[in-house]
Design a protein around this motif. Structure first.
Motif, PDB file in Angstrom:
ATOM      1  N   SER A   7      72.945 -14.301  40.208  1.00 26.13           N
ATOM      2  CA  SER A   7      73.591 -15.195  39.431  1.00 26.13           C
ATOM      3  C   SER A   7      74.791 -14.383  38.852  1.00 26.13           C
ATOM      4  CB  SER A   7      72.849 -15.848  38.451  1.00 26.13           C
ATOM      5  OG  SER A   7      71.945 -16.997  38.874  1.00 26.13           O
ATOM      6  N   ALA A   8      75.690 -15.076  38.255  1.00 21.87           N
ATOM      7  CA  ALA A   8      76.877 -14.243  37.626  1.00 21.87           C
ATOM      8  C   ALA A   8      77.300 -15.048  36.458  1.00 21.87           C
ATOM      9  CB  ALA A   8      77.873 -13.985  38.485  1.00 21.87           C
ATOM     10  N   SER A   9      78.150 -14.627  35.463  1.00 23.89           N
ATOM     11  CA  SER A   9      78.696 -15.574  34.655  1.00 23.89           C
ATOM     12  C   SER A   9      80.234 -15.169  34.323  1.00 23.89           C
ATOM     13  CB  SER A   9      77.890 -15.268  33.135  1.00 23.89           C
ATOM     14  OG  SER A   9      78.068 -13.997  32.578  1.00 23.89           O
ATOM     15  N   ALA A  10      80.916 -16.082  33.904  1.00 27.74           N
ATOM     16  CA  ALA A  10      82.242 -16.069  33.580  1.00 27.74           C
ATOM     17  C   ALA A  10      82.719 -16.750  32.488  1.00 27.74           C
ATOM     18  CB  ALA A  10      83.225 -16.200  34.874  1.00 27.74           C
ATOM     19  N   ASN A  11      83.706 -16.425  32.118  1.00 23.34           N
ATOM     20  CA  ASN A  11      84.610 -17.295  31.005  1.00 23.34           C
ATOM     21  C   ASN A  11      85.168 -18.032  31.770  1.00 23.34           C
ATOM     22  OD1 ASN A  11      86.432 -18.345  29.359  1.00 23.34           O
ATOM     23  ND2 ASN A  11      86.274 -16.655  27.718  1.00 23.34           N
ATOM     24  N   PRO A  12      84.899 -19.587  31.530  1.00 23.97           N
ATOM     25  CA  PRO A  12      85.499 -20.618  32.679  1.00 23.97           C
ATOM     26  C   PRO A  12      86.946 -20.727  32.134  1.00 23.97           C
ATOM     27  CG  PRO A  12      83.831 -21.771  31.202  1.00 23.97           C
ATOM     28  CD  PRO A  12      83.889 -20.114  30.873  1.00 23.97           C
ATOM     29  N   GLY A  13      87.496 -20.601  30.879  1.00 20.85           N
ATOM     30  CA  GLY A  13      88.896 -20.761  30.809  1.00 20.85           C
ATOM     31  C   GLY A  13      89.612 -19.711  31.444  1.00 20.85           C
ATOM     32  N   GLN A  14      88.979 -18.417  31.201  1.00 25.71           N
ATOM     33  CA  GLN A  14      89.972 -17.428  31.694  1.00 25.71           C
ATOM     34  C   GLN A  14      89.790 -17.279  33.229  1.00 25.71           C
ATOM     35  OE1 GLN A  14      88.046 -14.024  29.828  1.00 25.71           O
ATOM     36  NE2 GLN A  14      89.328 -14.021  28.245  1.00 25.71           N
ATOM     37  N   LEU A  15      88.611 -17.462  33.746  1.00 24.13           N
ATOM     38  CA  LEU A  15      88.378 -17.670  35.285  1.00 24.13           C
ATOM     39  C   LEU A  15      89.455 -18.704  35.813  1.00 24.13           C
ATOM     40  CD1 LEU A  15      86.760 -16.944  37.712  1.00 24.13           C
ATOM     41  CD2 LEU A  15      85.317 -18.994  37.455  1.00 24.13           C
ATOM     42  N   THR A  16      89.608 -19.825  35.236  1.00 24.53           N
ATOM     43  CA  THR A  16      90.570 -20.887  35.684  1.00 24.53           C
ATOM     44  C   THR A  16      92.050 -20.396  35.382  1.00 24.53           C
ATOM     45  OG1 THR A  16      89.005 -22.689  34.986  1.00 24.53           O
ATOM     46  CG2 THR A  16      91.220 -23.369  35.686  1.00 24.53           C
ATOM     47  N   ALA A  17      92.306 -19.792  34.413  1.00 26.52           N
ATOM     48  CA  ALA A  17      93.611 -19.323  34.231  1.00 26.52           C
ATOM     49  C   ALA A  17      93.982 -18.333  35.286  1.00 26.52           C
ATOM     50  CB  ALA A  17      93.965 -18.990  32.910  1.00 26.52           C
ATOM     51  N   GLY A  18      93.290 -17.503  35.313  1.00 29.11           N
ATOM     52  CA  GLY A  18      93.232 -16.427  36.542  1.00 29.11           C
ATOM     53  C   GLY A  18      93.419 -16.901  37.782  1.00 29.11           C
ATOM     54  N   LEU A  19      92.620 -18.106  38.511  1.00 24.13           N
ATOM     55  CA  LEU A  19      92.831 -18.638  39.854  1.00 24.13           C
ATOM     56  C   LEU A  19      94.350 -19.488  39.936  1.00 24.13           C
ATOM     57  CD1 LEU A  19      89.470 -20.181  40.001  1.00 24.13           C
ATOM     58  CD2 LEU A  19      90.217 -18.101  41.456  1.00 24.13           C
ATOM     59  N   ASP A  64      71.313  -9.755  27.474  1.00 25.22           N
ATOM     60  CA  ASP A  64      72.646  -9.332  27.793  1.00 25.22           C
ATOM     61  C   ASP A  64      72.707  -9.030  29.345  1.00 25.22           C
ATOM     62  OD1 ASP A  64      73.747  -9.808  25.186  1.00 25.22           O
ATOM     63  OD2 ASP A  64      73.445  -7.697  24.796  1.00 25.22           O
ATOM     64  N   ARG A  65      71.922  -9.142  29.995  1.00 19.79           N
ATOM     65  CA  ARG A  65      71.782  -8.922  31.447  1.00 19.79           C
ATOM     66  C   ARG A  65      71.131 -10.199  32.393  1.00 19.79           C
ATOM     67  NH1 ARG A  65      69.423  -4.683  29.350  1.00 19.79           N
ATOM     68  NH2 ARG A  65      67.403  -5.233  29.977  1.00 19.79           N
ATOM     69  N   SER A  66      70.938 -11.169  31.584  1.00 19.11           N
ATOM     70  CA  SER A  66      70.166 -12.327  32.381  1.00 19.11           C
ATOM     71  C   SER A  66      70.712 -13.364  31.916  1.00 19.11           C
ATOM     72  CB  SER A  66      68.858 -12.372  31.993  1.00 19.11           C
ATOM     73  OG  SER A  66      68.318 -11.091  32.069  1.00 19.11           O
ATOM     74  N   LEU A  67      70.725 -14.541  32.697  1.00 20.19           N
ATOM     75  CA  LEU A  67      70.917 -16.063  32.460  1.00 20.19           C
ATOM     76  C   LEU A  67      69.700 -16.674  32.361  1.00 20.19           C
ATOM     77  CD1 LEU A  67      73.803 -16.513  35.000  1.00 20.19           C
ATOM     78  CD2 LEU A  67      74.058 -15.730  32.715  1.00 20.19           C
ATOM     79  N   VAL A  68      69.417 -17.622  31.567  1.00 20.73           N
ATOM     80  CA  VAL A  68      68.105 -18.151  31.453  1.00 20.73           C
ATOM     81  C   VAL A  68      68.315 -19.826  31.666  1.00 20.73           C
ATOM     82  CG1 VAL A  68      65.783 -18.706  30.258  1.00 20.73           C
ATOM     83  CG2 VAL A  68      67.389 -16.720  30.072  1.00 20.73           C
ATOM     84  N   TRP A  69      67.412 -20.205  32.738  1.00 24.39           N
ATOM     85  CA  TRP A  69      67.586 -21.696  33.015  1.00 24.39           C
ATOM     86  C   TRP A  69      65.959 -22.291  32.896  1.00 24.39           C
ATOM     87  CZ3 TRP A  69      71.108 -25.500  34.030  1.00 24.39           C
ATOM     88  CH2 TRP A  69      70.644 -26.606  34.401  1.00 24.39           C
ATOM     89  N   GLU A  70      65.452 -22.928  31.848  1.00 25.60           N
ATOM     90  CA  GLU A  70      64.201 -23.441  31.878  1.00 25.60           C
ATOM     91  C   GLU A  70      64.261 -24.866  32.515  1.00 25.60           C
ATOM     92  OE1 GLU A  70      62.092 -24.823  28.162  1.00 25.60           O
ATOM     93  OE2 GLU A  70      60.178 -24.165  29.151  1.00 25.60           O
ATOM     94  N   ALA A  71      63.375 -24.781  33.527  1.00 24.88           N
ATOM     95  CA  ALA A  71      63.423 -26.209  34.626  1.00 24.88           C
ATOM     96  C   ALA A  71      62.489 -27.187  34.052  1.00 24.88           C
ATOM     97  CB  ALA A  71      63.267 -25.621  36.057  1.00 24.88           C
TER      98      ALA A  71
END
Ligand SMILES: Cc1cc2nc3c(=O)[nH]c(=O)nc-3n(C[C@H](O)[C@H](O)[C@H](O)COP(=O)(O)OP(=O)(O)OC[C@H]3O[C@@H](n4cnc5c(N)ncnc54)[C@H](O)[C@@H]3O)c2cc1C
Length: 248
Positions: A27-39, A119-126
């Motif tokens: 997995s990876a994370s990104a700031n969606p606003g910055q990602l969209t502006a960059g694209l 700070d190194r993980s994203l958590v999803w509780e299913a």
């Protein structure tokens, strides 16, 4: 690759008391606003022209190109059109397989005390309803979930604050993170198809109009797949996975 953590290992490494977990490195994370502006800025540098805001209200095919009517009464023409309308399905592609629910999310104030691993993980509780959370670079916690099977519930301001309190409580109970009052809270409609797959296909009855819609909660993965399928189609090639995402 991923690892299965049993209850004891999950508690020992993450301090989380649940029956088991899957730990994956994919997995990876990104700031969606910055990602969209960059694209968008890369697309512009490659010659794309951005017109915004424009609402498309109608579509017609004329010979080998498409004509698009805008809300303001203008007409745009293009050799190929790709509608990427998110959870808003084109009227000709309304589908019983797609349903709108409501979802809630919050961001805490910066510099919240948190376990180092976060700070190194994203958590999803299913669970039902699910809970997801991660930290941001400034030490905010971003968390969400609490979905309801109701397309209008997200509009209710009282529910917004009740849901934020519930998400904060779940964070505290799951791994002891105290966020106090959140800095921001959001609610939004959220679209899902019954099989969890998006629709990436030609608009029925049109040869030069395509639609990419209904990503559910997996926009990062499905947008990449859509880019590959649509790019292949525009070059008269066939992506081997395209049937999985046909209009249904
Ligand atoms: C709370 C929440 C959490 C999420 N978390 C994740 C996550 O962790 N990971 C992940 O991968 N994905 C996640 N997603 C999903 C992801 O955000 C979406 O899949 C992604 O934003 C879709 O991008 P898009 O550009 O295709 O559509 P959108 O970002 O929805 O944009 C579609 C745009 O088309 C416009 N539009 C619609 N109809 C017309 C029209 N007729 N004319 C002109 N414009 C029109 C809309 O106004 C909108 O601006 C989440 C979504 C939500 C709501």
């Amino acid at each position: 690759a991923c690892d299965y953590l049993d209850q004891a290992e999950l508690m020992q490494r993450f301090g989380i008391d649940r029956s088991a977990a899957i730990l994956s490195g994919a997995s990876a994370s990104a700031n969606p606003g910055q990602l969209t502006a960059g694209l968008l800025s890369v697309a512009q540098a490659r010659g794309a022209e951005i017109a915004s805001p424009v609402e498309i209200t109608d579509l017609a095919e004329t010979g080998d190109s498409a004509a698009l009517a805008t809300r303001e009464g203008g007409v745009l023409t293009a050799e190929q059109v790709v509608f990427c309308t998110g959870y808003e399905f084109l009227p000709v592609m309304e589908s019983r397989a797609h349903r709108i629910t409501s979802t809630w999310a919050l961001a805490s104030r910066p510099r919240i005390a948190r376990p180092d691993w976060l700070d190194r993980s994203l958590v999803w509780e299913a669970s039902e309803p699910y809970l997801y959370f991660r930290s941001a670079r400034d030490g905010r916690i971003i968390a969400g979930g609490e979905d309801m099977d109701d397309p209008e519930a997200y509009r209710d301001p009282a529910r917004l604050h009740a849901k934020a309190r519930r998400i904060a409580l779940k964070l505290r109970n799951l791994c002891g993170i105290e966020i106090g009052s959140p800095a921001y809270v959001w609610a939004a409609p959220f679209g899902n198809t019954s099989d969890g797959l998006p629709i990436i296909d030609r608009v029925p009855g049109f040869s030069c109009a395509h639609a990419v819609m209904g990503f559910g909660g997996n926009g990062i993965t499905f947008s990449m797949i859509a880019a590959q399928i649509i790019a292949a189609r525009l070059s008269d090639k066939r992506d081997p996975d395209e049937e999985l995402f046909a209009f249904r």
